[in-house]
Design a protein around this motif. Sequence first.
Motif, PDB file in Angstrom:
ATOM      1  N   GLU A 183       0.753  -1.369  -0.066  1.00 49.08           N
ATOM      2  CA  GLU A 183      -0.081   0.049   0.093  1.00 49.08           C
ATOM      3  C   GLU A 183       0.785   1.157   0.140  1.00 49.08           C
ATOM      4  O   GLU A 183       0.517   2.232  -0.886  1.00 49.08           O
ATOM      5  CB  GLU A 183      -1.004   0.128   1.317  1.00 49.08           C
ATOM      6  N   THR A 184       1.677   1.331   0.899  1.00 47.75           N
ATOM      7  CA  THR A 184       2.485   2.425   1.197  1.00 47.75           C
ATOM      8  C   THR A 184       3.491   2.694  -0.103  1.00 47.75           C
ATOM      9  O   THR A 184       3.661   3.862  -0.390  1.00 47.75           O
ATOM     10  CB  THR A 184       3.488   2.346   2.360  1.00 47.75           C
ATOM     11  N   LEU A 208       1.760   4.409  -3.005  1.00 49.39           N
ATOM     12  CA  LEU A 208       0.946   5.546  -2.904  1.00 49.39           C
ATOM     13  C   LEU A 208       1.492   6.709  -4.170  1.00 49.39           C
ATOM     14  O   LEU A 208       0.533   7.169  -4.732  1.00 49.39           O
ATOM     15  CB  LEU A 208       1.185   6.273  -1.495  1.00 49.39           C
TER      16      LEU A 208
END
Lengths: 103, 215
Positions: free
Chosen positions: B194-195, B198
């Motif tokens: 997820e990170t 981004l």
Amino acid sequence: MTDRERRVTRLIEDLGFDEQEARFAVALANGETTGCVRAISLPLPENEASRQATLLVEHLGFTPDEAARFVAGDRTAIEAVAARRVAADVGANRRDPIERIGT
Amino acid sequence: MSLSEGGPLGIPISRAILLPPGTFGEVLRLALEAIDQVHGDGTLTEIYIDIDPMLDEESMYHWIKPVGIPWNIALRPGTHHPRLNLVHEVGHFLDHQAIGMPGTFASANHAAFERWRETVQTTDAVARLRAVAAQSRNRRAIDYADYLLGVEEMWARSYAQFVTIRSGQSELMVELREKQRRSSRSSLPVQWDETDFLPVEESVAILFRDIGWMR
């Protein structure tokens, strides 16, 4: 266990691949696939030609004759098809879908 | 402009992508609905989705050389990620047909992709792939890393993850999460966590806004 199976197993156990991915990686290394994008070159091999000619007729607006010539390597066959596609507005998703159902 | 301002502009992609009849077509329809929720497009030629049990790969975008017209997207039934695979192949189709000159893969050189190209190279997932490509002693791992580092492949994976996250479509999310779990355990990640994703997500959003496919 075959040599191929050993290679697949090693990728799963040592590198954390899932099975489909490991089989794909072995096929890639063996030159059996170039990945998930493939350019179709002409002429097509005999075992593919008939099936692909059918798809050309059903999906891309070729006549049976144009499709047969095209898969056999006659690239001029596509010129008439391209002209018809332009005339019919190949940007078909511009049009209303109901209109397309009727065409 | 914040990320939350996104939303589709233009013509729904699903109008150009012709699904097969039957149950599998219905399974795949969810993927097209997800794309339509996220972005539209400009003029786009039609392409058929064919189910091919004989396909060695899970999925494939075919185009005709040398004229550069799309042939089909082929999917093998019975795979674990049919919807994510379809979105991935649609990513190749759009790259090849809808941005820049039809018949060439825009992701490699087109100016609209410049920010995405720069951003994706800064991710941890790509750094891990580069490390394998440079240092592994396993020939198959090196070949696979090189393949995953191809610009067109990185684009298709970015696109699939972008559509999944932005649409929030639950079945696509399940398929993405499975690939992310596998990626987290492997030195050869196919999707980003997820990170890490981004900045890539933002770069794709900017690209789609720039070309008028998203608000």
